[in-house]
Motif scaffolding. Sequence first.
Motif, mmCIF file in Angstrom:
data_model
loop_
_atom_site.group_PDB
_atom_site.id
_atom_site.type_symbol
_atom_site.label_atom_id
_atom_site.label_comp_id
_atom_site.label_asym_id
_atom_site.label_seq_id
_atom_site.Cartn_x
_atom_site.Cartn_y
_atom_site.Cartn_z
ATOM 1 N N LEU A 88 -8.716 12.092 46.879
ATOM 2 C CA LEU A 88 -7.998 10.991 46.250
ATOM 3 C C LEU A 88 -6.511 11.235 46.460
ATOM 4 O O LEU A 88 -6.002 12.324 46.154
ATOM 5 N N GLY A 89 -5.827 10.251 47.004
ATOM 6 C CA GLY A 89 -4.390 10.379 47.246
ATOM 7 C C GLY A 89 -3.632 9.283 46.529
ATOM 8 O O GLY A 89 -4.081 8.140 46.485
ATOM 9 N N THR A 90 -2.506 9.634 45.957
ATOM 10 C CA THR A 90 -1.652 8.653 45.296
ATOM 11 C C THR A 90 -0.259 8.768 45.890
ATOM 12 O O THR A 90 0.352 9.832 45.838
ATOM 13 N N MET A 91 0.222 7.672 46.473
ATOM 14 C CA MET A 91 1.571 7.652 47.027
ATOM 15 C C MET A 91 2.405 6.683 46.213
ATOM 16 O O MET A 91 2.054 5.518 46.075
ATOM 17 N N ARG A 102 23.663 0.515 48.031
ATOM 18 C CA ARG A 102 23.102 1.861 48.185
ATOM 19 C C ARG A 102 21.912 2.007 47.238
ATOM 20 O O ARG A 102 21.995 1.707 46.058
ATOM 21 N N THR A 103 20.804 2.502 47.791
ATOM 22 C CA THR A 103 19.563 2.633 47.039
ATOM 23 C C THR A 103 18.998 4.032 47.234
ATOM 24 O O THR A 103 19.036 4.572 48.338
ATOM 25 N N ARG A 104 18.473 4.596 46.176
ATOM 26 C CA ARG A 104 17.772 5.886 46.268
ATOM 27 C C ARG A 104 16.276 5.593 46.215
ATOM 28 O O ARG A 104 15.803 4.842 45.375
ATOM 29 N N ILE A 105 15.539 6.222 47.139
ATOM 30 C CA ILE A 105 14.087 6.074 47.159
ATOM 31 C C ILE A 105 13.463 7.443 46.904
ATOM 32 O O ILE A 105 13.856 8.431 47.505
ATOM 33 N N LEU A 106 12.542 7.474 45.966
ATOM 34 C CA LEU A 106 11.770 8.682 45.672
ATOM 35 C C LEU A 106 10.355 8.432 46.164
ATOM 36 O O LEU A 106 9.705 7.479 45.743
ATOM 37 N N VAL A 107 9.894 9.277 47.073
ATOM 38 C CA VAL A 107 8.569 9.117 47.660
ATOM 39 C C VAL A 107 7.740 10.345 47.295
ATOM 40 O O VAL A 107 8.134 11.470 47.589
ATOM 41 N N ALA A 108 6.608 10.121 46.639
ATOM 42 C CA ALA A 108 5.755 11.232 46.207
ATOM 43 C C ALA A 108 4.327 10.989 46.679
ATOM 44 O O ALA A 108 3.831 9.861 46.648
ATOM 45 N N LEU A 109 3.683 12.056 47.108
ATOM 46 C CA LEU A 109 2.284 12.014 47.527
ATOM 47 C C LEU A 109 1.547 13.100 46.776
ATOM 48 O O LEU A 109 1.932 14.260 46.810
ATOM 49 N N ASP A 110 0.485 12.696 46.072
ATOM 50 C CA ASP A 110 -0.323 13.643 45.302
ATOM 51 C C ASP A 110 -1.751 13.585 45.831
ATOM 52 O O ASP A 110 -2.358 12.518 45.879
ATOM 53 N N LEU A 111 -2.276 14.736 46.243
ATOM 54 C CA LEU A 111 -3.640 14.827 46.764
ATOM 55 C C LEU A 111 -4.519 15.569 45.773
ATOM 56 O O LEU A 111 -4.163 16.660 45.324
ATOM 57 N N LYS A 112 -5.671 14.963 45.446
ATOM 58 C CA LYS A 112 -6.615 15.595 44.517
ATOM 59 C C LYS A 112 -7.994 15.659 45.158
ATOM 60 O O LYS A 112 -8.539 14.638 45.558
ATOM 61 N N PRO A 113 -8.564 16.844 45.253
ATOM 62 C CA PRO A 113 -9.910 16.970 45.824
ATOM 63 C C PRO A 113 -10.962 16.486 44.828
ATOM 64 O O PRO A 113 -10.830 16.672 43.624
#
Length: 155
Positions: A88-91, A102-113
């Motif tokens: 299961l992945g959550t981006m 000007r914009t700040r982007i936060l990109v996160a990827l969480d992987l769960k087996p």
Amino acid sequence: MKFSTKEDIEAPIDVVFEMLCDFETFERSAMRRGAEVGRVDNLSKPSVGMTWDAKFDLRGKRRELQLEMVTFDRPTEMVLESRSQGLLGTMSMELMALSRNRTRILVALDLKPLNLSARLLVQSLKLAKKSLTKKYKLRVAEFVKTMEERYQKTA
């Protein structure tokens, strides 16, 4: 296992969010790399519930992935959830206006087996976390640079 990074973009928040909503471009990009991608939903505009099915080869095996938009809060947040064989992945992509242009982007990827084989995969990824994090941050930075260049061409 979680990867995250933040980058600043020389573009207004609304423009950045619209570029993130250009799903046809992402689909074509994946197809050029050999993936089969298809929209499953019938939604006419970007919103929660958008769904894709994707098939691609990775490390000599055919992989299938279902991707669904679970959060869509214009113009600040978008969360996509993916499910594949045991993983299961959550981006999440969060945008924050730093100024008018000007914009700040936060990109996160969480992987769960979700099963033993996926747990072994994630465990092996943890052993290479440092190099994978470096690659992840580099890819996000390249993507942001591409978005900036697209904006400068249209501005």
